[in-house]
Write a protein that holds these residues in place. Structure first.
Motif, short mmCIF file in Angstrom:
data_model
loop_
_atom_site.label_atom_id
_atom_site.label_comp_id
_atom_site.label_asym_id
_atom_site.label_seq_id
_atom_site.Cartn_x
_atom_site.Cartn_y
_atom_site.Cartn_z
N ILE A 12 -33.20 22.61 85.32
CA ILE A 12 -32.09 23.47 84.90
C ILE A 12 -32.28 23.80 83.43
N ARG A 36 -30.52 26.00 80.22
CA ARG A 36 -29.23 26.53 79.80
C ARG A 36 -29.43 27.48 78.62
N LYS A 86 -26.15 28.29 83.00
CA LYS A 86 -27.21 27.43 83.51
C LYS A 86 -27.98 28.20 84.60
N GLU A 123 -31.25 27.61 87.45
CA GLU A 123 -32.02 26.58 88.14
C GLU A 123 -33.28 27.16 88.76
#
Length: 99
Positions: free
Chosen positions: A53, A55, A93, A95
């Motif tokens: 992940i 950000r 965020k 992924e």
């Protein structure tokens, strides 16, 4: 680097480090690798699945899922599929799942 050969260990040293997500030639986002997760293996492939992940500091807008170039000064460039997960108190965020 061949994306099919990447493992969770390839990212461990870069946790909490700065990356860039290149959305287009004109748009680059500063990002931080904030999470690494080992996933259950339901595949006959040798690699154990995992996710990362990243950000950004985006507060209100985000980019739809797609393949983007993720850059790190030491790791280099990777073209990976990113999916927006949502906002937290810092930003958006994204992924990437490697299965």
């Amino acid at each position: 680097m061949d994306i099919a050969l990447l493992t969770l260990n390839d990212f461990t040293a870069y946790l909490n480090q700065a990356f860039k997500i290149r959305i287009s030639d004109e748009i680059q986002l500063d990002a931080e690798l904030i999470e690494l997760t080992k996933l259950n293996n339901y595949s006959p492939l040798e690699r154990n699945p995992f996710s990362i992940i990243l950000r950004t500091e985006q507060k209100n807008e985000y980019y739809e899922q797609g393949i983007f170039t993720v850059e790190h000064p030491e790791k280099g460039y990777l073209d990976i599929f990113l999916t927006p997960l949502g906002f937290d108190s810092v930003g958006m965020k994204y992924e990437a799942v490697f299965s």
